[in-house]
Design a protein around this motif. Structure first.
Motif, PDB file in Angstrom:
ATOM      1  N   SER A  40      -4.341  31.181  39.922  1.00 49.34           N
ATOM      2  CA  SER A  40      -3.653  30.030  39.330  1.00 49.34           C
ATOM      3  C   SER A  40      -3.332  30.253  37.862  1.00 49.34           C
TER       4      SER A  40
ATOM      5  N   ASP B 149      -0.477  25.061  41.550  1.00 46.09           N
ATOM      6  CA  ASP B 149      -0.450  23.605  41.543  1.00 46.09           C
ATOM      7  C   ASP B 149      -0.759  23.158  40.113  1.00 46.09           C
TER       8      ASP B 149
ATOM      9  N   HIS C  16      -9.168  33.421  41.353  1.00 45.26           N
ATOM     10  CA  HIS C  16      -7.976  32.805  41.921  1.00 45.26           C
ATOM     11  C   HIS C  16      -6.806  33.218  41.038  1.00 45.26           C
TER      12      HIS C  16
ATOM     13  N   GLU D 197      -1.091  20.307  38.547  1.00 45.28           N
ATOM     14  CA  GLU D 197      -2.104  19.273  38.304  1.00 45.28           C
ATOM     15  C   GLU D 197      -3.514  19.861  38.387  1.00 45.28           C
ATOM     16  N   ALA D 198      -3.762  20.671  39.397  1.00 49.73           N
ATOM     17  CA  ALA D 198      -5.085  21.295  39.549  1.00 49.73           C
ATOM     18  C   ALA D 198      -5.368  22.251  38.392  1.00 49.73           C
TER      19      ALA D 198
ATOM     20  N   LEU E  37      -6.345  20.402  35.196  1.00 49.80           N
ATOM     21  CA  LEU E  37      -7.742  19.959  35.224  1.00 49.80           C
ATOM     22  C   LEU E  37      -8.698  21.117  34.934  1.00 49.80           C
ATOM     23  N   ASP E  38      -8.431  22.287  35.529  1.00 40.74           N
ATOM     24  CA  ASP E  38      -9.272  23.464  35.287  1.00 40.74           C
ATOM     25  C   ASP E  38      -9.221  23.881  33.814  1.00 40.74           C
TER      26      ASP E  38
END
Length: 98
Positions: A32, A53, A30, A55-56, A59-60
């Motif tokens: 991100s 994103d 991905h 927030e996502a 977390l990752d």
């Protein structure tokens, strides 16, 4: 020499995949964020895509940091970056300082 095998194992253990490694950069399946090896073979910089994103991504990154500790690897915050498609085969990455 960098720790690509160890980093790949960490990435895969949190359910992600490595799509490509080029010089000191590791691109994930991905867009991100991407990873960058540093002069310290136990530290990896995590650069976040400006369009991700947050927030996502946070977390990752937390999951990578937790698993990284088990492998004596530190995942540290890097810069934000933007990807641009130049042509069918060329992509540019522009980093902006934090």
């Amino acid at each position: 020499m960098n720790q690509l095998g160890v980093v790949t194992n960490i990435v895969e253990s949190v359910g992600m995949g490595v799509s490509y490694a080029y010089e000191d950069l590791v691109f994930l399946e991905h867009n991100s964020f991407l990873l960058q090896f540093t002069d310290n073979d136990r530290e990896i910089l995590v650069h976040v895509n400006s369009e991700a994103d947050k927030e996502a991504v946070d977390l990752d990154i937390e999951r990578l940091q937790e698993i990284g500790l088990d492998h004596e690897m530190q995942f540290a915050k890097g810069d934000e970056y933007t990807l641009s498609q130049v042509d069918d085969e060329t992509v540019t990455i522009e980093f902006s300082g934090s």
